[in-house]
Design an enzyme around this catalytic site. Structure first.
Site, PDB file in Angstrom:
ATOM      1  N   TYR A 157       0.848  -1.206   0.000  1.00 46.75           N
ATOM      2  CA  TYR A 157       0.000   0.000   0.000  1.00 46.75           C
ATOM      3  C   TYR A 157       0.879   1.250   0.000  1.00 46.75           C
ATOM      4  O   TYR A 157       0.542   2.273  -0.596  1.00 46.75           O
ATOM      5  CB  TYR A 157      -0.992   0.002   1.171  1.00 46.75           C
ATOM      6  CG  TYR A 157      -2.172   0.920   0.926  1.00 46.75           C
ATOM      7  CD1 TYR A 157      -3.026   0.706  -0.150  1.00 46.75           C
ATOM      8  CD2 TYR A 157      -2.423   2.007   1.764  1.00 46.75           C
ATOM      9  CE1 TYR A 157      -4.103   1.549  -0.390  1.00 46.75           C
ATOM     10  CE2 TYR A 157      -3.506   2.853   1.528  1.00 46.75           C
ATOM     11  CZ  TYR A 157      -4.332   2.619   0.445  1.00 46.75           C
ATOM     12  OH  TYR A 157      -5.393   3.460   0.204  1.00 46.75           O
ATOM     13  N   LYS A 164      -3.549   8.686   2.412  1.00 46.47           N
ATOM     14  CA  LYS A 164      -4.849   8.522   3.092  1.00 46.47           C
ATOM     15  C   LYS A 164      -4.835   9.159   4.481  1.00 46.47           C
ATOM     16  O   LYS A 164      -5.876   9.653   4.952  1.00 46.47           O
ATOM     17  CB  LYS A 164      -5.218   7.038   3.186  1.00 46.47           C
ATOM     18  CG  LYS A 164      -5.601   6.393   1.848  1.00 46.47           C
ATOM     19  CD  LYS A 164      -6.806   7.057   1.188  1.00 46.47           C
ATOM     20  CE  LYS A 164      -7.390   6.173   0.078  1.00 46.47           C
ATOM     21  NZ  LYS A 164      -8.438   6.890  -0.704  1.00 46.47           N
TER      22      LYS A 164
END
Ligand code: NAD
Ligand code: 0WE
Length: 260
Positions: A157, A164
């Protein structure tokens, strides 16, 4: 009467019928909302126009969120068609492919970090700034989509984690700025779902299987699970909720040591 009857809502981020934004649009249509859609580029425009028609919408507008002119043009066109806006859904994320494979540092450079934060986090603030004027009269609700990778480490990720985290902090600052105007700002942190954004991510199957085994509900979530929560958060039933990150992940985030 539906939860969203009489509300006009702009949905970004539809790329296919597997998109989270599509699950959101379907749930909102079912609850009586009138919808408008954006699409990233002309290749996707054709598909988005077809999907929009399925939920009774002909209002589809091109908008690449990395271009200021596109965002200005979007709200100019929207303002010419709709007298006011009640909801805005941001379901957009992007990092260069190379940054989402291998170690965090191995695929990372200044440009990959910049693009991930620009497209995935700044764009929500930019859309909020563009849309706030159309919400001023009656207030409204803004919603974005995030992932637990903002707070915990998941293989591959990588730079999307910091992007995020920035997006989630942006939700809180926007909530404070726009609260006096009656505009609520929230996020849904969804569990993993196989969409275009997940395709080609190495190990995604393993991630889905792990999430299903660990989560209290013993299953993965669907775009309909997310869509239903999105419809609630953009409805008047959520009138006291702002600055919040709501998990729609079958409970995965509460587990410390998984049983097994
Ligand atoms: P998706 O591929 O269907 O949607 C991603 C969208 O981002 C696409 O519509 C694409 O056109 C758009 N986009 C990318 N760059 C853009 C740009 N420059 N301008 C305008 N649009 C752009 O995938 P999805 O999984 O539905 O992703 C939607 C959101 O949900 C993302 O924010 C993602 O991080 C989040 N999310 C996804 C999952 C998951 O497992 N799929 C889990 C939690 C959160
Ligand atoms: O936010 C995301 C993915 C967003 C994303 C996806 C891509 C694929 C294609 C951003 N940029 C790109 N760039 C591309 O070139 N998710 C929450 C879905 C996702 O992606 C993962 C996940 C999960 C969950 C990547 C690794 C590990 C888990």
């Amino acid at each position: 009467m539906g939860l969203l009857t009489g509300k006009r809502i702009l949905v970004t981020g539809v790329a296919s019928n597997r998109s989270i934004a599509w699950g959101v649009a379907r749930a909102m249509h079912r609850e009586g909302a009138e919808l408008a859609f954006t699409f990233q580029n002309e290749r996707l425009g054709e598909r988005v126009r077809k999907l929009a028609a399925e939920v009774g919408s002909t209002l589809t507008i091109g908008c690449d969120v990395s271009a200021d002119g596109d965002i200005d043009g979007l709200f100019h066109r929207l303002g010419n068609t709709w007298p006011a806006l009640d909801g805005l859904v941001h379901a957009i994320a992007f990092a260069p492919r190379e940054a989402l494979d291998g170690d965090f540092l191995s695929g990372l450079d200044r440009e990959a970090f910049r693009v991930a934060h620009d497209v995935s986090a700044y764009s929500f603030a930019a859309l909020a700034a563009g849309g706030r004027g159309l919400m001023r009269e009656n207030g409204g609700a803004m919603l974005t989509l995030t992932y637990l990778g903002s707070q915990r480490v998941f293989p591959n990720y990588n730079v999307m984690g910091p992007a995020k985290a920035s997006l989630e902090a942006t939700v809180r600052y926007l909530a404070e700025d726009l609260g006096p105007e009656g505009i609520r700002v929230n996020a849904i942190s969804a569990g993993p779902i196989r969409t275009l954004a997940a395709s080609g991510i190495s190990g995604f199957r393993k991630l889905l299987d792990h999430a299903q085994a660990v989560a209290p509900l013993r299953r993965n979530v669907s775009i309909d699970d997310v869509g239903n929560a999105a419809a609630f958060l953009c409805s008047d039933l959520a009138s006291g909720i702002t600055g919040e990150i709501t998990r729609v992940d079958a409970g995965y985030h509460v587990i410390g040591t998984p049983r097994l």
